[in-house]
Design a protein around this motif. Structure first.
Motif, PDB file in Angstrom:
ATOM      1  N   ILE A  55      41.405  88.953   7.577  1.00 46.26           N
ATOM      2  CA  ILE A  55      41.464  90.292   8.119  1.00 46.26           C
ATOM      3  C   ILE A  55      42.306  90.368   9.419  1.00 46.26           C
ATOM      4  N   GLY A  56      43.439  91.337   8.897  1.00 50.86           N
ATOM      5  CA  GLY A  56      44.441  91.570   9.852  1.00 50.86           C
ATOM      6  C   GLY A  56      44.319  92.421  11.161  1.00 50.86           C
ATOM      7  N   MET A  57      44.591  92.062  12.307  1.00 44.59           N
ATOM      8  CA  MET A  57      44.456  93.190  13.379  1.00 44.59           C
ATOM      9  C   MET A  57      46.024  93.300  13.942  1.00 44.59           C
ATOM     10  N   ASN A  58      46.505  94.505  13.644  1.00 42.97           N
ATOM     11  CA  ASN A  58      47.735  94.979  13.903  1.00 42.97           C
ATOM     12  C   ASN A  58      48.095  95.683  15.314  1.00 42.97           C
ATOM     13  N   GLN A  59      48.683  94.889  16.315  1.00 42.44           N
ATOM     14  CA  GLN A  59      48.904  95.221  17.516  1.00 42.44           C
ATOM     15  C   GLN A  59      49.964  96.465  17.786  1.00 42.44           C
ATOM     16  N   LYS A  60      50.639  96.535  16.670  1.00 41.67           N
ATOM     17  CA  LYS A  60      51.496  97.712  16.786  1.00 41.67           C
ATOM     18  C   LYS A  60      50.814  98.917  16.548  1.00 41.67           C
ATOM     19  N   ALA A  61      49.958  98.896  15.465  1.00 39.20           N
ATOM     20  CA  ALA A  61      49.166 100.204  15.239  1.00 39.20           C
ATOM     21  C   ALA A  61      47.799 100.393  15.837  1.00 39.20           C
ATOM     22  N   TYR A  62      47.306  99.510  16.433  1.00 37.54           N
ATOM     23  CA  TYR A  62      46.055  99.667  17.287  1.00 37.54           C
ATOM     24  C   TYR A  62      46.185  98.852  18.717  1.00 37.54           C
ATOM     25  N   PRO A  63      46.811  99.655  19.703  1.00 37.55           N
ATOM     26  CA  PRO A  63      47.039  98.920  21.134  1.00 37.55           C
ATOM     27  C   PRO A  63      45.839  97.969  21.534  1.00 37.55           C
ATOM     28  N   PRO A  64      44.628  98.366  21.425  1.00 33.96           N
ATOM     29  CA  PRO A  64      43.589  97.442  22.041  1.00 33.96           C
ATOM     30  C   PRO A  64      43.856  95.920  21.403  1.00 33.96           C
ATOM     31  N   PHE A  65      44.287  95.757  20.099  1.00 39.53           N
ATOM     32  CA  PHE A  65      44.742  94.391  19.758  1.00 39.53           C
ATOM     33  C   PHE A  65      45.553  93.675  20.314  1.00 39.53           C
ATOM     34  N   LYS A  66      46.369  94.271  21.299  1.00 40.01           N
ATOM     35  CA  LYS A  66      47.276  93.556  21.915  1.00 40.01           C
ATOM     36  C   LYS A  66      46.853  92.578  23.093  1.00 40.01           C
ATOM     37  N   LEU A 123      34.820  91.282  24.977  1.00 42.05           N
ATOM     38  CA  LEU A 123      35.066  92.541  24.880  1.00 42.05           C
ATOM     39  C   LEU A 123      34.967  93.550  25.982  1.00 42.05           C
ATOM     40  N   ALA A 124      33.676  93.122  26.854  1.00 35.88           N
ATOM     41  CA  ALA A 124      33.239  93.699  28.050  1.00 35.88           C
ATOM     42  C   ALA A 124      34.422  93.278  28.897  1.00 35.88           C
ATOM     43  N   GLU A 125      35.088  92.269  29.119  1.00 37.57           N
ATOM     44  CA  GLU A 125      35.976  91.550  30.049  1.00 37.57           C
ATOM     45  C   GLU A 125      37.215  92.552  29.843  1.00 37.57           C
ATOM     46  N   ALA A 126      37.553  92.884  28.516  1.00 36.43           N
ATOM     47  CA  ALA A 126      38.610  93.634  28.070  1.00 36.43           C
ATOM     48  C   ALA A 126      38.546  95.049  28.271  1.00 36.43           C
ATOM     49  N   GLY A 127      37.341  95.429  28.883  1.00 40.13           N
ATOM     50  CA  GLY A 127      37.268  96.770  29.367  1.00 40.13           C
ATOM     51  C   GLY A 127      36.555  97.739  28.129  1.00 40.13           C
ATOM     52  N   PHE A 128      35.911  97.155  27.302  1.00 41.34           N
ATOM     53  CA  PHE A 128      35.343  97.923  26.333  1.00 41.34           C
ATOM     54  C   PHE A 128      33.809  97.432  25.850  1.00 41.34           C
ATOM     55  N   PRO A 129      33.018  97.320  27.021  1.00 38.61           N
ATOM     56  CA  PRO A 129      31.496  96.980  26.836  1.00 38.61           C
ATOM     57  C   PRO A 129      31.025  97.952  25.717  1.00 38.61           C
ATOM     58  N   GLU A 130      30.150  97.060  24.585  1.00 41.53           N
ATOM     59  CA  GLU A 130      29.686  97.534  23.616  1.00 41.53           C
ATOM     60  C   GLU A 130      30.508  98.465  22.831  1.00 41.53           C
ATOM     61  N   GLY A 131      31.731  98.157  22.984  1.00 44.67           N
ATOM     62  CA  GLY A 131      32.663  98.809  22.109  1.00 44.67           C
ATOM     63  C   GLY A 131      33.154 100.208  22.633  1.00 44.67           C
ATOM     64  N   LYS A 132      32.753 100.714  23.796  1.00 42.46           N
ATOM     65  CA  LYS A 132      32.749 101.933  24.332  1.00 42.46           C
ATOM     66  C   LYS A 132      34.299 102.099  25.068  1.00 42.46           C
ATOM     67  N   GLY A 133      34.875 102.951  24.747  1.00 43.98           N
ATOM     68  CA  GLY A 133      36.481 103.223  25.074  1.00 43.98           C
ATOM     69  C   GLY A 133      37.293 102.717  24.035  1.00 43.98           C
ATOM     70  N   LEU A 134      37.089 101.945  23.054  1.00 45.76           N
ATOM     71  CA  LEU A 134      37.800 101.693  21.730  1.00 45.76           C
ATOM     72  C   LEU A 134      38.151 102.886  21.050  1.00 45.76           C
ATOM     73  N   PRO A 135      39.538 103.315  20.825  1.00 40.34           N
ATOM     74  CA  PRO A 135      39.979 104.297  19.782  1.00 40.34           C
ATOM     75  C   PRO A 135      39.285 104.184  18.680  1.00 40.34           C
ATOM     76  N   PRO A 136      39.156 105.160  17.724  1.00 37.01           N
ATOM     77  CA  PRO A 136      38.883 105.125  16.476  1.00 37.01           C
ATOM     78  C   PRO A 136      39.400 103.922  15.697  1.00 37.01           C
ATOM     79  N   LEU A 137      38.437 103.533  14.895  1.00 43.98           N
ATOM     80  CA  LEU A 137      39.291 102.312  14.182  1.00 43.98           C
ATOM     81  C   LEU A 137      38.836 102.243  12.582  1.00 43.98           C
ATOM     82  N   GLU A 138      40.083 102.310  11.667  1.00 44.87           N
ATOM     83  CA  GLU A 138      39.826 102.128  10.458  1.00 44.87           C
ATOM     84  C   GLU A 138      40.074 100.863   9.626  1.00 44.87           C
ATOM     85  N   MET A 139      39.402 100.208   8.902  1.00 42.23           N
ATOM     86  CA  MET A 139      39.762  98.944   7.968  1.00 42.23           C
ATOM     87  C   MET A 139      40.185  99.486   6.543  1.00 42.23           C
TER      88      MET A 139
END
Length: 540
Positions: A300-311, A369-385
C-alpha cells in the motif's frame, strides 16, 4: 576481454513452473479472427483486461508482458534455471574495466516482415526509447546505466554515445559505472529491436502492421474487450513453435474464467484466492491446481506529493501500525500468500524472513497520529485509496485496510477502482494519493526493489520518498560488484525504508493456476511463463 555469464541464485525447486508470469490504446478497428479454443495446436488462455499496449518500448505491466514476450525478443532472456541466457545475442564479453559489454548477434534472425536483424536495429530501437518526444515510461529505469541515455531522454543530445555498432553482427554497450545487475536489466522488453521501416519513431505503435518483432509468434488480430490472436512464425530463428496459435480472450470476471476452464474452452486459468477452496474440494480439478511463488510484493503506497499529510513520517508510521497484514493474509485471504515482513521477496538476493518492518500496534498508531496533529483522524483531508478493477483479491485487501484504518485510527478512506491502463497513467503522473498495487521483480537483485522504487532518483519512486541515508547506502551498493559487500548495505537501506514507511508491505505473491491435462511442454521461471516455443495442446 573476459567471457561473462550472469548466474543468479536459484530458488527451491518448488518455486519453479517447469511442470507445466498486470484498457489499452490498442485494438480499435482491428479485425477479429475466429477462435479455435478446443483445437489441437491452439493454446487459449484468458487475459484479465485489455492489453495496455502492443509497444514493447512502452509496456509496464506483467499481464501484457506475458502476451508480448511471445512477439518480441531482446539480446538476452531468462531461462528455466532463472539465469540470464542468450536470446538474440549468441554470446557476449565484458571489457577488463567492466564497463563495455560486447554482444555477438545471432546470424539469420528475421523480423516478422522477413528482414534480417542487425546491430543497427538495436541502436535505432534504444534511441527510439530515449526520444524526449516519445516518453517511454521504462527507458529511464532499464537503460539509464548506458552512457548518453539520460542526456538523450532529456533532449540534450541526438544520439546515445554508449551504443556502438561495431559491425552488422556486433553491438557494444558502454556503461557509466560498473553495474552488477546490468544483464538482468537487459531482459526487460524496453531494449528489444524493432524495424525502423515499420515502426513510428516518436509515437506509440498501435497498428498490427507496426507490431513487428522477432519472437516465435506474430500478432494476427486484436479486438478491444474481446481477444488477441497470435500465429506461429514459421521462420523463427529457434525453430517453428509447436503451437499454431495462441488466443488470449479478454475475460474480466473470474467466475467466468473458471466456468470456461471447466467447459474446456481454455487450457489455463489464473485463480483468485476465493476460488481455491472450491477447487481443492473438486476431485476433477484438484490435481490440476498449481501454487507458484513469485518474486513479487503487494503493498500500500502513500504518496507524499498527492496527499501532504503523508510527508509527516508519524502519519505514515501510524497508518502502517494500524493495518494488520497477518489478519489480512491469514484470515481474509485464506493463508495462501506469505505476509511481507520486508521489501525483498523470497528468491530475490538479500531476502530476509524478517527485516525491520513495523509491527501492528493500534495504540501506538493512535498516539503517533495525534502527535502529528490529527487525533482520531480529525483534520485529515478526504482520502481515497485506488486499486485495479476486476480482481477480487485486490479489492479484498483494499477493503480490509480501509476498515482497519477506520477502526484503529478513525480515518475514513473512500475506495476507488480504476481500469488498468487508466490506473497506470495516473500512477506514472504521480496522481494516486493512496493505492494498493504490486511490484514484480524484473531481475533478482535488491536494486530492482530498493533503489529503483524508493531512492530519490528511482524511476519508480512515484510517492516523493526522500531519505539521504537510504540514498547513500543504495548508491554505494548499486556500484559495488562483490555481493558480500553489497548485502549489508542493502539490508541497512531496507530497514530504513521499512521504518520510514513510504509504503506498507502486505504480502509476497503466490499464483494459483489451473493447467489442463491437454497442456504440455510449457516452460517457466520464477518470473512466470516463458515464451511458448515448446508448449503443446492436444485434442484430448
Amino acid at each position: 576481454m573476459k567471457q561473462w555469464r550472469l548466474a543468479l541464485p536459484l530458488l527451491a525447486a518448488a518455486l519453479l513452473v517447469g511442470c507445466g508470469p498486470s484498457g489499452g490504446s490498442s485494438g480499435g478497428g482491428f479485425s477479429q479472427r475466429g477462435r479455435e479454443g478446443g483445437q489441437s495446436g491452439t493454446f487459449t488462455y484468458p487475459i484479465n483486461t485489455n492489453p495496455t499496449t502492443f509497444d514493447p518500448h512502452v509496456v509496464q505491466d506483467g499481464d501484457t508482458i506475458d502476451l508480448l514476450q511471445n512477439v518480441y525478443e531482446g539480446l538476452v532472456t531468462w531461462n528455466e534455471q532463472n539465469e540470464v541466457a542468450p536470446a538474440l545475442a549468441e554470446s557476449w564479453s565484458v571489457s577488463d574495466d567492466g564497463l563495455t559489454y560486447t554482444f555477438k548477434i545471432k546470424k539469420g534472425v528475421k523480423f516478422h516482415n522477413g528482414r534480417e536483424v542487425t546491430a543497427e536495429d538495436f541502436k535505432w530501437s534504444i534511441e527510439r526509447c530515449c526520444q524526449s518526444t516519445f516518453t517511454s515510461p521504462t527507458a529511464g529505469a532499464y537503460l539509464n546505466d548506458i552512457i548518453g541515455v539520460e542526456e538523450k531522454l532529456a533532449g540534450k543530445v541526438k544520439s546515445v554515445d554508449g551504443v556502438k555498432v561495431v559491425d552488422p553482427q556486433t553491438l557494444a554497450l558502454t556503461l557509466k559505472q560498473k553495474t552488477p545487475y546490468f544483464l538482468g536489466k537487459l531482459t526487460y522488453m524496453v531494449s528489444v529491436p524493432l524495424p525502423k521501416e515499420s515502426v513510428p519513431l516518436d509515437k506509440e505503435l498501435t497498428k498490427i502492421e507496426e507490431m513487428i518483432g522477432t519472437g516465435p509468434f506474430k500478432v494476427a488480430s486484436t479486438l478491444r474487450d474481446q481477444e488477441t490472436t497470435l500465429e506461429a512464425f514459421a521462420e523463427y530463428h529457434g525453430g517453428a513453435p509447436k503451437l499454431t496459435k495462441i488466443v488470449r480472450p479478454v475475460v474480466k470476471d473470474n467466475t467466468t474464467v473458471l466456468a470456461k476452464y471447466r467447459n474446456g474452452e481454455i487450457q489455463l486459468a489464473r485463480l483468485q484466492r476465493t476460488d481455491i477452496a472450491g477447487v481443492e474440494k473438486d476431485p476433477a480439478l484438484k490435481g490440476q491446481l498449481k501454487l507458484l511463488d513469485r518474486p513479487s510484493i503487494w503493498y500500500i503506497g502513500m504518496n507524499q506529493k498527492a496527499y501532504p499529510p503523508f510527508k509527516d513520517r508519524r502519519v505514515r508510521r501510524a497508518f502502517a501500525m494500524a493495518i494488520d497484514r497477518l489478519t489480512i493474509v491469514k484470515e481474509r485471504m485464506g493463508g495462501v500468500n506469505q505476509p511481507a515482513k520486508g521489501i525483498l521477496p523470497p528468491g530475490v538476493m538479500g531476502h530476509r524472513e524478517e527485516a525491520g518492518f513495523i509491527e501492528f500496534n493500534p495504540a501506538e498508531a493512535k498516539k503517533l497520529l495525534a502527535e502529528a496533529g490529527f487525533p482520531e483522524g480529525k483534520g485529515l483531508p478526504p482520502l481515497e485509496m485506488y486499486f485495479r478493477e476486476q480482481f477480487p483479491d485486490i479489492r479484498l485487501v483494499a477493503e480490509a485496510a480501509a476498515g482497519m484504518l477506520k477502526e484503529n485510527l478513525g480515518v475514513d478512506v473512500k475506495l476507488r477502482s480504476l481500469e488498468w491502463r487508466n490506473y497506470l497513467e495516473k500512477f506514472n503522473k504521480e496522481e494516486l494519493p493512496f493505492y494498493h498495487m504490486r511490484w514484480a521483480a524484473d531481475f533478482l537483485d535488491p536494486q530492482n526493489f530498493l533503489s529503483n522504487m524508493l531512492a530519490t532518483w528511482g524511476p519508480e519512486n512515484k510517492l516523493g520518498y526522500n531519505n539521504p541515508e537510504f540514498d547513500k547506502l543504495c548508491r554505494e551498493a548499486d556500484a559495488t560488484m562483490e555481493w558480500e559487500k553489497r548485502k549489508p548495505l542493502y539490508e541497512k537501506a531496507e530497514d530504513i525504508a521499512l521504518q520510514d514507511a513510504p509504503w506498507i508491505p502486505i504480502y509476497f505473491q503466490r499464483d494459483a493456476e489451473l493447467h489442463s491435462a491437454s497442456l504440455s511442454g510449457m516452460r517457466g521461471s520464477v518470473f512466470g511463463h516463458l515464451p511458448h516455443t515448446t508448449t503443446e495442446v492436444s485434442s484430448k
